[in-house]
Write a protein that holds these residues in place. Structure first.
Motif, PDB file in Angstrom:
ATOM      1  N   VAL A 117       0.841  -1.194   0.000  1.00 43.27           N
ATOM      2  CA  VAL A 117       0.000   0.000   0.000  1.00 43.27           C
ATOM      3  C   VAL A 117       0.879   1.247   0.000  1.00 43.27           C
ATOM      4  CG1 VAL A 117      -1.762   1.277   1.270  1.00 43.27           C
ATOM      5  CG2 VAL A 117      -1.770  -1.233   1.308  1.00 43.27           C
ATOM      6  N   ILE A 118       0.585   2.179  -0.901  1.00 45.69           N
ATOM      7  CA  ILE A 118       1.266   3.473  -0.898  1.00 45.69           C
ATOM      8  C   ILE A 118       0.373   4.475  -0.178  1.00 45.69           C
ATOM      9  CG2 ILE A 118       2.240   5.339  -2.295  1.00 45.69           C
ATOM     10  CD1 ILE A 118       2.555   3.319  -4.589  1.00 45.69           C
ATOM     11  N   HIS A 135      10.481   1.273  -8.869  1.00 49.61           N
ATOM     12  CA  HIS A 135      10.756  -0.127  -8.524  1.00 49.61           C
ATOM     13  C   HIS A 135       9.637  -0.746  -7.694  1.00 49.61           C
ATOM     14  CE1 HIS A 135      14.854   0.351 -10.030  1.00 49.61           C
ATOM     15  NE2 HIS A 135      14.885   1.511  -9.392  1.00 49.61           N
ATOM     16  N   ILE A 136       8.508  -0.070  -7.598  1.00 51.10           N
ATOM     17  CA  ILE A 136       7.405  -0.527  -6.754  1.00 51.10           C
ATOM     18  C   ILE A 136       6.225  -0.970  -7.608  1.00 51.10           C
ATOM     19  CG2 ILE A 136       5.711   0.220  -5.014  1.00 51.10           C
ATOM     20  CD1 ILE A 136       7.861   2.342  -4.200  1.00 51.10           C
ATOM     21  N   GLN A 137       5.569  -2.062  -7.182  1.00 53.33           N
ATOM     22  CA  GLN A 137       4.290  -2.476  -7.754  1.00 53.33           C
ATOM     23  C   GLN A 137       3.316  -2.600  -6.589  1.00 53.33           C
ATOM     24  OE1 GLN A 137       3.559  -2.546 -10.793  1.00 53.33           O
ATOM     25  NE2 GLN A 137       5.190  -3.341 -12.090  1.00 53.33           N
ATOM     26  N   ALA A 138       2.454  -1.631  -6.428  1.00 53.71           N
ATOM     27  CA  ALA A 138       1.567  -1.596  -5.263  1.00 53.71           C
ATOM     28  C   ALA A 138       0.147  -1.997  -5.637  1.00 53.71           C
ATOM     29  CB  ALA A 138       1.566  -0.197  -4.649  1.00 53.71           C
ATOM     30  N   ASP A 139      -0.582  -2.444  -4.645  1.00 55.32           N
ATOM     31  CA  ASP A 139      -1.989  -2.801  -4.840  1.00 55.32           C
ATOM     32  C   ASP A 139      -2.886  -1.568  -4.839  1.00 55.32           C
ATOM     33  OD1 ASP A 139      -1.989  -5.866  -4.691  1.00 55.32           O
ATOM     34  OD2 ASP A 139      -0.847  -5.307  -2.907  1.00 55.32           O
ATOM     35  N   ALA A 177       0.869  -6.026   6.472  1.00 58.53           N
ATOM     36  CA  ALA A 177       0.925  -5.436   5.129  1.00 58.53           C
ATOM     37  C   ALA A 177       2.242  -4.682   4.978  1.00 58.53           C
ATOM     38  CB  ALA A 177      -0.254  -4.495   4.904  1.00 58.53           C
ATOM     39  N   THR A 178       2.488  -4.189   3.764  1.00 60.08           N
ATOM     40  CA  THR A 178       3.658  -3.351   3.507  1.00 60.08           C
ATOM     41  C   THR A 178       3.170  -1.961   3.120  1.00 60.08           C
ATOM     42  OG1 THR A 178       5.021  -5.210   2.775  1.00 60.08           O
ATOM     43  CG2 THR A 178       5.716  -3.012   2.084  1.00 60.08           C
ATOM     44  N   VAL A 179       3.693  -0.943   3.778  1.00 59.50           N
ATOM     45  CA  VAL A 179       3.334   0.432   3.456  1.00 59.50           C
ATOM     46  C   VAL A 179       4.548   1.138   2.871  1.00 59.50           C
ATOM     47  CG1 VAL A 179       2.727   2.691   4.415  1.00 59.50           C
ATOM     48  CG2 VAL A 179       1.481   0.647   5.152  1.00 59.50           C
ATOM     49  N   VAL A 180       4.355   1.720   1.706  1.00 62.03           N
ATOM     50  CA  VAL A 180       5.374   2.530   1.053  1.00 62.03           C
ATOM     51  C   VAL A 180       4.941   3.980   1.174  1.00 62.03           C
ATOM     52  CG1 VAL A 180       6.588   3.016  -1.108  1.00 62.03           C
ATOM     53  CG2 VAL A 180       5.851   0.672  -0.587  1.00 62.03           C
TER      54      VAL A 180
END
Length: 251
Positions: free
Chosen positions: A94-95, A161-165, A115-118
Motif C-alpha cells: 500500500v502506498i 521499482h514498486i508495484q503496489a496494490d 501489510a507493507t506500506v510505502v
C-alpha cells in the motif's frame, strides 16, 4: 458597474455554477475581456479563485501549512480515513501519501494488520512504528516542508521499482474537468508517479477539495479509480465524477 461590484458578481456566479468564462462575463458586464481577465487575476491573487484557460474555477482552500491543517481535525476527516483503512487487506503493498488525512488514516489501521506500506512521508512512516506486522518502506528525496513529504528526482526514481496494490492519494483539488491538482509543482510529479505504480488509486477528498482546483495538475480525473468523500457531499458535486466512471465512497 464598479470593479468591486463586478468581483462580487464573479464570485457569486462562481459559487453557483462552479466555473466562470471570461467571454460570458464580459458580455454580462458590458466590459472587455481584458477587463474581466484583470478582475480574475486580482481575485486569483487574493486566493479567491483559480484561473484556467478561458476563465476560472473555485480555488481550493486546503493549502495551509501542515501544522495548521493537522490542528483542524474533523469528524468528516476521521470518517474518510476510516473508510480508507478498511480497504487495506492482509498482505497488500500500500502506498500512503502525505497530508493530514493520511496522518489520520494510519491511526485507523488495525495493529494486527500484516501489510507493507510505502510512503514518501516521514510522518506516516514514524506513525506506523507501533504496528508490529507492517513493513514500512520510506522513499527518500528532498524534504518539502510544507507537506512534510519527499520530492524530486531521487524520490521518483525509487518509486519506479514498486508495484503496489493501492495508493491513497492526497490532493487539494478534485474537479471533473480540471482533474486532480495540488499546490506544488514537484508534488504533482511525485503523486502522478505514485499513481502509475499502483493497481488502484484512491483519492481522499474532504468537502473543501471537491469542485476546486489548484495551480498544478496531477492528472485527469480518471487517474483515480475511487474517491472517498464526506457522507453529506452534495450529489450535484459527485455526479460528474461518477459519470466519468469513478467509484464514489461516502464515509
Amino acid at each position: 458597474m464598479l470593479t468591486s461590484q463586478r468581483k462580487k458578481a464573479i464570485l457569486k456566479t462562481l459559487g453557483r455554477d462552479g466555473q466562470v468564462l471570461a467571454k460570458e462575463l464580459s458580455e454580462t458586464f458590458g466590459v472587455s475581456e481584458d477587463t474581466v481577465r484583470r478582475d480574475l487575476r486580482e481575485l486569483a491573487g487574493e486566493g479567491l479563485l483559480q484561473r484556467v484557460h478561458g476563465g476560472a474555477l473555485p480555488a481550493s482552500t486546503a493549502v495551509a501549512p501542515f501544522a495548521e491543517r493537522r490542528a483542524l481535525e474533523s469528524t468528516a476527516k476521521r470518517a474518510i480515513a476510516a473508510a480508507a483503512a478498511a480497504m487495506i487487506e492482509t498482505g497488500q503493498v500500500v502506498i500512503i501519501d502525505g497530508g493530514t488525512t493520511s496522518a489520520e488514516l494510519i491511526r485507523q489501521i488495525p495493529h494486527d494488520l500484516s501489510a507493507t506500506v510505502v510512503t514518501h512521508s516521514p510522518s506516516v512512516a514514524v506513525g506506523l512504528v507501533d504496528h508490529p506486522l507492517i513493513e514500512v518502506i520510506v522513499i527518500g528525496g528532498r524534504l518539502f516542508k510544507h507537506s512534510i513529504v519527499t520530492v524530486g528526482a531521487a524520490a521518483i526514481e525509487a518509486m519506479s521499482h514498486i508495484q503496489a496494490d493501492i495508493y491513497f492519494m492526497g490532493v487539494t483539488g478534485v474537479h471533473p474537468s480540471a482533474g486532480l491538482s495540488t499546490g506544488n509543482f514537484e508534488e504533482a510529479f511525485v503523486k502522478r508517479a505514485l499513481a502509475a505504480r499502483a493497481a488502484e488509486t484512491v483519492v481522499l477528498a474532504s468537502s473543501d477539495k471537491i469542485n476546486a482546483a489548484s495551480q498544478y495538475v496531477i492528472g485527469g480525473i480518471t487517474l483515480a479509480q475511487t474517491i472517498i468523500v464526506e457522507r453529506e457531499t452534495e450529489l450535484a458535486l459527485t455526479k460528474p465524477l461518477e459519470d466519468a466512471g469513478i467509484t464514489i465512497v461516502r464515509a
